[in-house]
Design a protein around this motif. Structure first.
Motif, PDB file in Angstrom:
ATOM      1  N   ASN A 187       4.012  -5.452   2.713  1.00 52.80           N
ATOM      2  CA  ASN A 187       4.265  -6.200   3.818  1.00 52.80           C
ATOM      3  C   ASN A 187       5.228  -5.824   5.173  1.00 52.80           C
ATOM      4  O   ASN A 187       5.255  -5.970   6.057  1.00 52.80           O
ATOM      5  CB  ASN A 187       4.363  -8.066   3.621  1.00 52.80           C
ATOM      6  CG  ASN A 187       3.505  -8.669   3.164  1.00 52.80           C
ATOM      7  OD1 ASN A 187       2.463  -9.627   3.810  1.00 52.80           O
ATOM      8  ND2 ASN A 187       3.467  -8.612   1.971  1.00 52.80           N
ATOM      9  N   LYS A 188       5.731  -4.419   4.261  1.00 52.87           N
ATOM     10  CA  LYS A 188       7.190  -4.185   5.748  1.00 52.87           C
ATOM     11  C   LYS A 188       6.182  -3.190   7.071  1.00 52.87           C
ATOM     12  O   LYS A 188       6.822  -3.241   7.599  1.00 52.87           O
ATOM     13  CB  LYS A 188       7.958  -3.940   5.442  1.00 52.87           C
ATOM     14  CG  LYS A 188       8.541  -4.766   4.198  1.00 52.87           C
ATOM     15  CD  LYS A 188      10.654  -3.412   3.927  1.00 52.87           C
ATOM     16  CE  LYS A 188      11.300  -4.981   2.934  1.00 52.87           C
ATOM     17  NZ  LYS A 188      12.296  -4.340   2.378  1.00 52.87           N
ATOM     18  N   PHE A 189       4.989  -3.101   6.200  1.00 59.34           N
ATOM     19  CA  PHE A 189       3.838  -2.451   7.312  1.00 59.34           C
ATOM     20  C   PHE A 189       3.166  -3.265   8.223  1.00 59.34           C
ATOM     21  O   PHE A 189       2.988  -3.520   7.576  1.00 59.34           O
ATOM     22  CB  PHE A 189       3.478  -1.116   6.371  1.00 59.34           C
ATOM     23  CG  PHE A 189       4.297  -0.300   5.423  1.00 59.34           C
ATOM     24  CD1 PHE A 189       4.562   0.631   6.046  1.00 59.34           C
ATOM     25  CD2 PHE A 189       4.861  -0.148   4.084  1.00 59.34           C
ATOM     26  CE1 PHE A 189       5.993   2.201   5.097  1.00 59.34           C
ATOM     27  CE2 PHE A 189       5.513  -0.071   3.877  1.00 59.34           C
ATOM     28  CZ  PHE A 189       6.295   1.268   3.948  1.00 59.34           C
ATOM     29  N   SER A 190       3.248  -2.388   9.632  1.00 60.12           N
ATOM     30  CA  SER A 190       2.448  -3.525  10.011  1.00 60.12           C
ATOM     31  C   SER A 190       1.003  -2.925  10.209  1.00 60.12           C
ATOM     32  O   SER A 190       0.015  -3.083  10.476  1.00 60.12           O
ATOM     33  CB  SER A 190       3.286  -3.071  11.898  1.00 60.12           C
ATOM     34  OG  SER A 190       4.238  -3.239  11.586  1.00 60.12           O
ATOM     35  N   PHE A 191       1.051  -1.128   9.891  1.00 63.42           N
ATOM     36  CA  PHE A 191      -0.198  -0.217   9.973  1.00 63.42           C
ATOM     37  C   PHE A 191       0.047   0.920   9.283  1.00 63.42           C
ATOM     38  O   PHE A 191       1.258   1.189   8.905  1.00 63.42           O
ATOM     39  CB  PHE A 191      -0.460   0.038  11.097  1.00 63.42           C
ATOM     40  CG  PHE A 191      -1.662   0.775  11.585  1.00 63.42           C
ATOM     41  CD1 PHE A 191      -2.846   0.148  12.526  1.00 63.42           C
ATOM     42  CD2 PHE A 191      -2.012   1.548  11.468  1.00 63.42           C
ATOM     43  CE1 PHE A 191      -4.201   0.727  12.572  1.00 63.42           C
ATOM     44  CE2 PHE A 191      -3.287   2.814  11.566  1.00 63.42           C
ATOM     45  CZ  PHE A 191      -3.940   2.456  12.142  1.00 63.42           C
ATOM     46  N   ILE A 192      -0.516   0.333   8.108  1.00 65.15           N
ATOM     47  CA  ILE A 192      -1.370   2.007   7.381  1.00 65.15           C
ATOM     48  C   ILE A 192      -2.588   2.726   7.375  1.00 65.15           C
ATOM     49  O   ILE A 192      -3.275   2.133   7.366  1.00 65.15           O
ATOM     50  CB  ILE A 192      -0.776   1.604   5.736  1.00 65.15           C
ATOM     51  CG1 ILE A 192       0.653   0.830   5.273  1.00 65.15           C
ATOM     52  CG2 ILE A 192      -0.662   2.592   4.676  1.00 65.15           C
ATOM     53  CD1 ILE A 192       0.881  -0.366   4.265  1.00 65.15           C
ATOM     54  N   TYR A 193      -2.618   3.567   7.288  1.00 70.36           N
ATOM     55  CA  TYR A 193      -3.881   4.984   7.296  1.00 70.36           C
ATOM     56  C   TYR A 193      -3.911   5.953   6.205  1.00 70.36           C
ATOM     57  O   TYR A 193      -2.439   6.621   5.785  1.00 70.36           O
ATOM     58  CB  TYR A 193      -4.051   5.490   8.800  1.00 70.36           C
ATOM     59  CG  TYR A 193      -3.052   6.513   8.745  1.00 70.36           C
ATOM     60  CD1 TYR A 193      -3.591   7.678   8.814  1.00 70.36           C
ATOM     61  CD2 TYR A 193      -2.279   6.117   9.710  1.00 70.36           C
ATOM     62  CE1 TYR A 193      -2.292   8.364   9.538  1.00 70.36           C
ATOM     63  CE2 TYR A 193      -1.661   6.821  10.473  1.00 70.36           C
ATOM     64  CZ  TYR A 193      -1.760   7.949  10.309  1.00 70.36           C
ATOM     65  OH  TYR A 193      -0.918   9.628  10.623  1.00 70.36           O
ATOM     66  N   ALA A 194      -5.182   6.046   5.474  1.00 72.59           N
ATOM     67  CA  ALA A 194      -4.898   7.021   4.176  1.00 72.59           C
ATOM     68  C   ALA A 194      -6.302   7.582   4.366  1.00 72.59           C
ATOM     69  O   ALA A 194      -6.937   6.584   4.100  1.00 72.59           O
ATOM     70  CB  ALA A 194      -4.474   6.457   3.242  1.00 72.59           C
ATOM     71  N   GLY A 195      -6.371   8.898   5.105  1.00 67.83           N
ATOM     72  CA  GLY A 195      -7.668   9.656   4.531  1.00 67.83           C
ATOM     73  C   GLY A 195      -8.220   9.911   2.700  1.00 67.83           C
ATOM     74  O   GLY A 195      -7.444   9.473   2.018  1.00 67.83           O
ATOM     75  N   ALA A 196      -9.105   9.460   2.440  1.00 66.47           N
ATOM     76  CA  ALA A 196      -9.432   8.878   0.753  1.00 66.47           C
ATOM     77  C   ALA A 196      -9.429   9.997  -0.012  1.00 66.47           C
ATOM     78  O   ALA A 196      -9.308   9.882  -0.991  1.00 66.47           O
ATOM     79  CB  ALA A 196     -10.894   8.479   0.854  1.00 66.47           C
ATOM     80  N   GLN A 197      -9.799  11.469   0.785  1.00 72.53           N
ATOM     81  CA  GLN A 197     -10.202  12.676  -0.049  1.00 72.53           C
ATOM     82  C   GLN A 197      -8.436  13.247  -1.079  1.00 72.53           C
ATOM     83  O   GLN A 197      -9.053  14.232  -1.990  1.00 72.53           O
ATOM     84  CB  GLN A 197     -10.230  13.897   0.527  1.00 72.53           C
ATOM     85  CG  GLN A 197      -9.371  14.718   1.563  1.00 72.53           C
ATOM     86  CD  GLN A 197      -8.986  13.677   2.518  1.00 72.53           C
ATOM     87  OE1 GLN A 197      -9.490  12.411   3.001  1.00 72.53           O
ATOM     88  NE2 GLN A 197      -8.175  14.087   3.741  1.00 72.53           N
ATOM     89  N   LYS A 198      -7.426  12.367  -0.883  1.00 76.86           N
ATOM     90  CA  LYS A 198      -6.041  12.452  -1.966  1.00 76.86           C
ATOM     91  C   LYS A 198      -5.981  12.278  -3.295  1.00 76.86           C
ATOM     92  O   LYS A 198      -5.908  13.059  -4.294  1.00 76.86           O
ATOM     93  CB  LYS A 198      -5.299  12.544  -1.247  1.00 76.86           C
ATOM     94  CG  LYS A 198      -5.328  13.695  -0.167  1.00 76.86           C
ATOM     95  CD  LYS A 198      -3.802  13.940   1.046  1.00 76.86           C
ATOM     96  CE  LYS A 198      -4.167  14.967   2.089  1.00 76.86           C
ATOM     97  NZ  LYS A 198      -4.145  16.312   1.794  1.00 76.86           N
TER      98      LYS A 198
END
Length: 363
Positions: A187-198
């Protein structure tokens, strides 16, 4: 380990849970009684709709997030997010602040710099990216559009072990290589992204988890597919999504829940990392870790041997022992073992046993 399988230490595309692979194999020709593969059915069908929405729900459940967050599925990898983030958020005269802690953090900053909207809040480049900048190192502009960090640095083997205090500035994190590996106060993050392949699935889809209020007002002058609210308004179905990749991410998320959730995975990952770092630290200098101890990654363990010739020999002989993917990134050399969620403890134990055998034979 299955007779025809190896222990896959590649950084991405990376190892996937064997159970997930077997489930996928069993469903490949006839998904959900449709008589078709998941790769053949319509993304508008009720069968795919169930897959899509369950994957979103399971990810939010694992992260402990409520209805004020949304999960988006976007193509183009994390590299496209490097450009989309400043396009969408560094607007109205505000600039993005960036912490440079490794290669991908620097690439994200470069995309903002190209657009004329990037500034540096802290950097560990002068230390050869051996550490993650500490809270006291961060010089955050109080008028910044956001603070961007790369939570785990795959190439250099460092990881954040704290969540930066931004004093109200939106926090954005690239979590490509440690997403869903341990519980955090997401909840402390406004936006998270992650490439799935790892750590989440195959290459081809990027997961975005964002506060709805943060992504609902993308600039109207952006092309449609570069606006986050295009994805949020259409449930990531504005165009044909990478259905198979999302299906696999959903399978991995369900597997994580079945294991007991992120707390259980964190214990396993810490145990694996401790075993491998102990092998490095207790080698009388034969193996030398790159990262400073308080910044060590639980996902990507980087180290060197006394000579490059020994490193090449190590890589070749490790492969003969069914230990694959331990070569370091081409930009830095050395060795790297990626020990993501799906890597079993037994795989790391086999690697450390080999490391001791190799040290004894070559010291």
């Amino acid at each position: 380990m299955e007779a025809n399988r190896v222990y896959n230490f590649n950084p991405g595309p990376a190892t996937l849970p064997l159970e997930v692979l077997k489930e996928t194999q069993a469903e490949l020709l006839n998904f959900s009684g449709s008589g078709m593969s998941i790769m053949e059915i319509s993304h508008r069908s009720k069968e795919y709709d169930a897959v899509h929405n369950k994957a979103k729900a399971d990810i939010k459940e694992l992260m402990g997030l409520g209805d004020d967050y949304d999960v988006l599925f976007i193509q183009g990898g994390a590299s496209l997010q490097f450009a989309m983030v400043p396009m969408n958020f560094a607007i109205n005269g505000k600039k993005g602040n960036y912490v440079l802690s490794g290669s991908f953090a620097s690439k994200a900053y470069k995309e903002a710099e190209i657009q004329g909207v990037g500034t540096v809040a802290a950097s560990s480049k002068e230390n050869d990216f051996r550490n993650v900048p500490k809270q006291g190192d961060l010089k955050i502009d109080p008028n910044a559009a956001y603070l961007h960090i790369c939570y785990n640095n795959t190439i250099y083997g460092t990881e954040y072990h704290y969540i930066p205090d931004t004093n109200g500035i939106p926090l954005i994190a690239d979590m490509s290589s440690d997403m869903l590996s341990r519980p955090l106060d997401f909840n402390k993050f406004s936006f998270i992204y992650a490439g799935a392949q790892k750590n989440l699935g195959p290459a081809g889809v990027t997961i975005v988890v964002a506060r709805k209020s943060f992504i609902e007002n993308s600039p109207e002058n952006l092309p449609t597919m570069l606006r986050y609210n295009t994805y949020s308004k259409k449930n990531s179905l504005y165009n044909t999504p990478p259905a198979f990749c999302i299906y696999m991410v959903g399978k991995v998320a369900a597997w994580l829940k079945k294991q007991g959730g992120l707390s259980v995975l964190a214990e396993r990952n810490a145990k694996k990392a401790a075993l491998l770092y102990d092998a490095i630290d207790n080698s009388n200098g034969f193996y030398k870790g790159h990262a400073e101890k308080d910044s060590r990654s639980f996902m990507n363990v980087t180290f060197r041997l006394p000579t490059e010739e020994l490193e090449a020999k190590f890589i070749a002989e490790a492969k003969e022992h069914k230990l694959c993917g331990v070569k370091g990134h081409r930009s830095v050399g050395g060795l790297r073992a990626s020990i993501y969620n799906a890597m079993p403890y037994e795989g790391v134990k086999c690697l450390t046993d080999f490391m001791e055998q190799f040290r004894t034979a070559n010291k």
